[in-house]
Design an enzyme around this catalytic site. Structure first.
Site, mmCIF file in Angstrom:
data_model
loop_
_atom_site.group_PDB
_atom_site.id
_atom_site.type_symbol
_atom_site.label_atom_id
_atom_site.label_comp_id
_atom_site.label_asym_id
_atom_site.label_seq_id
_atom_site.Cartn_x
_atom_site.Cartn_y
_atom_site.Cartn_z
ATOM 1 N N ASP A 31 11.541 -3.762 28.726
ATOM 2 C CA ASP A 31 12.006 -2.374 28.779
ATOM 3 C C ASP A 31 12.937 -2.033 27.621
ATOM 4 O O ASP A 31 13.785 -1.148 27.725
ATOM 5 C CB ASP A 31 12.676 -2.090 30.123
ATOM 6 C CG ASP A 31 13.881 -2.981 30.367
ATOM 7 O OD1 ASP A 31 14.100 -3.902 29.555
ATOM 8 O OD2 ASP A 31 14.596 -2.758 31.351
ATOM 9 N N HIS A 235 2.619 -11.100 2.085
ATOM 10 C CA HIS A 235 3.469 -10.438 3.083
ATOM 11 C C HIS A 235 4.218 -11.463 3.933
ATOM 12 O O HIS A 235 4.214 -11.410 5.159
ATOM 13 C CB HIS A 235 2.636 -9.494 3.955
ATOM 14 C CG HIS A 235 2.236 -8.258 3.220
ATOM 15 N ND1 HIS A 235 1.271 -7.393 3.672
ATOM 16 C CD2 HIS A 235 2.673 -7.720 2.058
ATOM 17 C CE1 HIS A 235 1.129 -6.394 2.814
ATOM 18 N NE2 HIS A 235 1.968 -6.579 1.815
ATOM 19 N N ASP A 252 11.150 -8.895 -2.079
ATOM 20 C CA ASP A 252 10.530 -7.568 -2.052
ATOM 21 C C ASP A 252 11.223 -6.811 -0.928
ATOM 22 O O ASP A 252 10.944 -7.045 0.252
ATOM 23 C CB ASP A 252 9.026 -7.713 -1.801
ATOM 24 C CG ASP A 252 8.288 -6.378 -1.839
ATOM 25 O OD1 ASP A 252 8.949 -5.328 -1.752
ATOM 26 O OD2 ASP A 252 7.044 -6.407 -1.953
ATOM 27 N N ASP A 263 11.053 0.611 -2.972
ATOM 28 C CA ASP A 263 10.209 -0.594 -2.845
ATOM 29 C C ASP A 263 10.369 -1.403 -4.130
ATOM 30 O O ASP A 263 9.754 -1.086 -5.142
ATOM 31 C CB ASP A 263 8.758 -0.123 -2.639
ATOM 32 C CG ASP A 263 7.778 -1.270 -2.436
ATOM 33 O OD1 ASP A 263 8.223 -2.417 -2.329
ATOM 34 O OD2 ASP A 263 6.562 -0.987 -2.393
ATOM 35 N N HIS A 342 -3.992 -7.963 -5.458
ATOM 36 C CA HIS A 342 -3.577 -6.677 -4.879
ATOM 37 C C HIS A 342 -3.569 -5.587 -5.950
ATOM 38 O O HIS A 342 -3.831 -5.857 -7.120
ATOM 39 C CB HIS A 342 -2.203 -6.805 -4.204
ATOM 40 C CG HIS A 342 -1.108 -7.271 -5.116
ATOM 41 N ND1 HIS A 342 -0.566 -6.474 -6.100
ATOM 42 C CD2 HIS A 342 -0.443 -8.452 -5.197
ATOM 43 C CE1 HIS A 342 0.393 -7.133 -6.724
ATOM 44 N NE2 HIS A 342 0.477 -8.353 -6.205
ATOM 45 N N HIS A 346 1.178 1.755 -5.732
ATOM 46 C CA HIS A 346 0.761 2.717 -4.717
ATOM 47 C C HIS A 346 1.716 3.893 -4.730
ATOM 48 O O HIS A 346 2.805 3.812 -5.301
ATOM 49 C CB HIS A 346 0.757 2.036 -3.332
ATOM 50 C CG HIS A 346 2.029 1.277 -3.039
ATOM 51 N ND1 HIS A 346 3.158 1.882 -2.548
ATOM 52 C CD2 HIS A 346 2.363 -0.026 -3.220
ATOM 53 C CE1 HIS A 346 4.117 0.978 -2.412
ATOM 54 N NE2 HIS A 346 3.661 -0.194 -2.819
ATOM 55 N N HIS A 353 3.707 2.996 1.667
ATOM 56 C CA HIS A 353 2.389 3.261 1.076
ATOM 57 C C HIS A 353 2.087 4.708 1.444
ATOM 58 O O HIS A 353 1.594 4.997 2.532
ATOM 59 C CB HIS A 353 1.334 2.294 1.624
ATOM 60 C CG HIS A 353 1.662 0.857 1.311
ATOM 61 N ND1 HIS A 353 1.284 -0.196 2.088
ATOM 62 C CD2 HIS A 353 2.366 0.314 0.294
ATOM 63 C CE1 HIS A 353 1.727 -1.331 1.556
ATOM 64 N NE2 HIS A 353 2.397 -1.046 0.480
ATOM 65 N N GLU A 379 3.699 -2.904 -9.823
ATOM 66 C CA GLU A 379 4.020 -4.210 -9.250
ATOM 67 C C GLU A 379 2.968 -5.283 -9.492
ATOM 68 O O GLU A 379 2.390 -5.819 -8.558
ATOM 69 C CB GLU A 379 4.273 -4.068 -7.747
ATOM 70 C CG GLU A 379 3.198 -3.299 -6.981
ATOM 71 C CD GLU A 379 3.488 -3.288 -5.479
ATOM 72 O OE1 GLU A 379 3.729 -4.356 -4.915
ATOM 73 O OE2 GLU A 379 3.468 -2.186 -4.892
ATOM 74 N N TYR A 383 0.190 -15.280 -8.509
ATOM 75 C CA TYR A 383 0.513 -16.185 -7.395
ATOM 76 C C TYR A 383 -0.388 -17.409 -7.502
ATOM 77 O O TYR A 383 -1.607 -17.292 -7.330
ATOM 78 C CB TYR A 383 0.293 -15.469 -6.057
ATOM 79 C CG TYR A 383 0.858 -14.056 -6.066
ATOM 80 C CD1 TYR A 383 2.187 -13.813 -5.730
ATOM 81 C CD2 TYR A 383 0.063 -12.974 -6.476
ATOM 82 C CE1 TYR A 383 2.708 -12.528 -5.783
ATOM 83 C CE2 TYR A 383 0.576 -11.693 -6.534
ATOM 84 C CZ TYR A 383 1.897 -11.465 -6.194
ATOM 85 O OH TYR A 383 2.414 -10.192 -6.259
ATOM 86 N N ARG A 401 6.266 -11.629 -8.707
ATOM 87 C CA ARG A 401 5.937 -10.201 -8.722
ATOM 88 C C ARG A 401 7.173 -9.475 -9.222
ATOM 89 O O ARG A 401 8.307 -9.877 -8.898
ATOM 90 C CB ARG A 401 5.528 -9.712 -7.328
ATOM 91 C CG ARG A 401 5.244 -8.211 -7.272
ATOM 92 C CD ARG A 401 4.531 -7.728 -5.994
ATOM 93 N NE ARG A 401 5.291 -7.886 -4.781
ATOM 94 C CZ ARG A 401 5.064 -8.833 -3.872
ATOM 95 N NH1 ARG A 401 4.096 -9.707 -4.053
ATOM 96 N NH2 ARG A 401 5.813 -8.930 -2.788
ATOM 97 N N GLU A 403 8.494 -5.440 -9.390
ATOM 98 C CA GLU A 403 8.094 -4.125 -8.866
ATOM 99 C C GLU A 403 9.197 -3.089 -9.061
ATOM 100 O O GLU A 403 10.341 -3.299 -8.646
ATOM 101 C CB GLU A 403 7.769 -4.249 -7.374
ATOM 102 C CG GLU A 403 7.442 -2.917 -6.705
ATOM 103 C CD GLU A 403 6.974 -3.075 -5.261
ATOM 104 O OE1 GLU A 403 7.397 -4.036 -4.592
ATOM 105 O OE2 GLU A 403 6.196 -2.216 -4.814
HETATM 106 N N1 GLY Z 1 6.549 -3.947 -0.059
HETATM 107 C C1 GLY Z 1 5.210 -3.588 0.091
HETATM 108 C C2 GLY Z 1 4.550 -3.370 -1.178
HETATM 109 O O1 GLY Z 1 5.054 -3.758 -2.208
HETATM 110 O O2 GLY Z 1 3.524 -2.749 -1.263
HETATM 111 MN MN MN Z 2 4.917 -1.863 -3.273
HETATM 112 MN MN MN Z 3 7.107 -4.140 -2.449
#
Ligand code: GLY
Ligand code: MN
Ligand code: MN
Length: 436
Positions: A31, A235, A252, A263, A342, A346, A353, A379, A383, A401, A403
């Site tokens: 709950d 992720h 990230d 982000d 990837h 975005h 996103h 980004e 890897y 990465r 970004e």
């Molecule tokens: N943190 C999610 C992405 O970089 O798309």
């Molecule tokens: Mn991102």
């Molecule tokens: Mn990110």
């Protein structure tokens, strides 16, 4: 009336009505609920912060085009679960022309919708509301047009909303800059504090506390704090392992401010000094990232940018000895997918996103062109799986990465997250107290 709502109304078709629901609370366990997060479309249009509300937008109703159905005031419920605006608050504080208790909504549906040709409603977001609307439609259709006139056309409102949300106003850009600056400062803090032996979770906690302290609502998404080979899991959100001397850490993490996300990803050495092998991969990713930021400007396309990132990263992988062969052939074979799987970025906004179409025609052939007001991440990453026998041993388990968040302007772009350095020498200086 809120500008966004007015602009939405201006784009609605003749004799139409829109129903836009708020989010509901979600059970976390038994709950108790997850911390509430408003639905982004509803928030964008209304600014109303509570769950279980519905906005009805009816431009034909000249006197009351905007009605809110909300949770009614209830002393006992408010004592247990928190304050409510109620019907009066919705009108007084949120400029609804009229407001009613949400309990009346289902019974009001025929009165609201009948007589309109078109209904803006997005099916499949709120299954409970879907059922109410379908029940209404089937009931009224059964009665033919003798006594009922249900809308004959249903339109997805995100066609309009996505386009609006994609192009940020200067007010939105300012809020996104705040979200970006708070997250950038949190990354700077992490660079100063990370040490071998710390746990990933401590870094996560420190950054989130900092963001909230600076006025953010919290994180914009679950932070990814990956030491060593954890950085090769895109992720990775367990964030519960110790950080090792000699490893890199990939962070990230972004902040949410007034609903808007930032982000940011930075990758740096846990002990404050890149190894030569780490630096080699880092320099490739950084070079690609800088070039892709330059590419993110008015007139270029989203698809063109993705292809550009693939071309540059594939060249880099060949240079590093991760891939062997001719760049052109490797791209054709999608060989880069093993190390870069990837997108290069975005849309960013209320959702991390964010809303808006990436292609501007139905056949998905015409890629969207960057235009002033759009915010995108940049980004690229590489890897190398820890057990990848085909990669040079020194690179195995390295995940990098970088970004940033970029606002497209008339004459180029503005990097909203430039404040947190990604220059490897500057990172080392910052980590070792040689730079503030
Ligand atoms: N943190 C999610 C992405 O970089 O798309
Ligand atoms: Mn991102
Ligand atoms: Mn990110």
């Amino acid at each position: 009336m809120r500008t966004q709502l007015k602009r939405f109304i201006d784009q609605m078709e003749e004799n139409s009505i829109a129903i836009i629901p708020a989010a509901h609370e979600q059970t976390r366990s038994y709950d108790t609920e997850f911390k509430f997060r408003q639905d982004s479309d509803f928030w964008y249009l209304t600014g109303f912060p509570e769950p279980d509300a519905i906005a009805v937008i009816d431009p034909q109703n000249k006197k009351s085009p905007y009605t809110l159905y909300v949770r009614p005031r209830d002393l006992e419920m408010e004592t247990w679960f928190g304050r409510r605006e109620g019907v009066d608050g919705a009108v007084k504080n949120y400029k609804a022309n009229k407001a009613f208790s949400i309990d009346k909504f289902a019974a009001d549906l025929p009165k609201l919708l009948d007589g309109h040709d078109k209904l803006y409603y997005r099916f499949s977001v709120d299954r409970g509301l879907d059922t109410q609307i379908l029940d209404y439609l089937s009931g009224q259709r059964f009665r033919r047009l003798k006594t009922a006139y249900p809308p004959h056309t249903i339109i997805d409102p995100t066609i309009i909303l996505g386009e609006m949300r994609l192009h940020k106003t200067s007010e939105e850009a300012a809020m996104m800059q705040t979200a970006a600056t708070i997250a950038a400062d949190a990354h700077i803090l992490a660079m100063k504090k990370v040490k071998p032996g710390m746990n990933e979770g401590q870094v996560e906690a420190m950054m989130e506390a900092f963001m909230k302290d600076k006025g953010a609502n919290g994180v914009a998404y679950n932070s990814i704090i990956g030491g060593g080979a954890n950085a090769t899991i895109l992720h990775y959100v367990e964030n519960n392992m110790p950080l090792k001397d000699g490893d890199l850490i990939l962070i990230d993490a972004g902040a949410e401010y007034k609903g808007y996300a930032s982000d940011i990803t930075r990758t740096f050495p846990v002990n404050g000094k890149f190894t030569p092998a780490q630096r080699e991969v880092y320099d490739v990713v950084l070079d690609v990232q800088l070039k892709c930021i330059d590419y993110t400007k008015t007139g270029n396309t989203v698809k063109g940018r993705q292809e550009y990132s693939i071309e540059l990263l594939t060249e880099g992988m060949v240079k590093l000895g991760l891939l062997k062969g001719k760049t052109k052939d490797l791209i054709k074979k999608k060989a880069y997918m093993k190390y870069y799987m990837h997108g290069v970025g975005h849309y960013l906004g209320l959702d991390v996103h964010d809303a808006g179409r990436y292609f501007t025609d139905q056949a998905a052939k015409n890629s969207r062109r960057f235009a002033p007001g759009m915010v995108l991440t940049v980004e690229p990453g590489i890897y190398v799986p820890p057990d990848d026998k085909s990669a040079p041993a020194k690179y195995r388990g390295i995940g990098i990465r970088i970004e940033d968040d970029v606002l497209v302007t008339e004459d180029g772009n503005r990097n909203l997250t430039a404040k947190v350095t990604k220059d490897p020498d500057e990172i080392e200086a910052l980590m070792n107290g040689r730079k503030r």
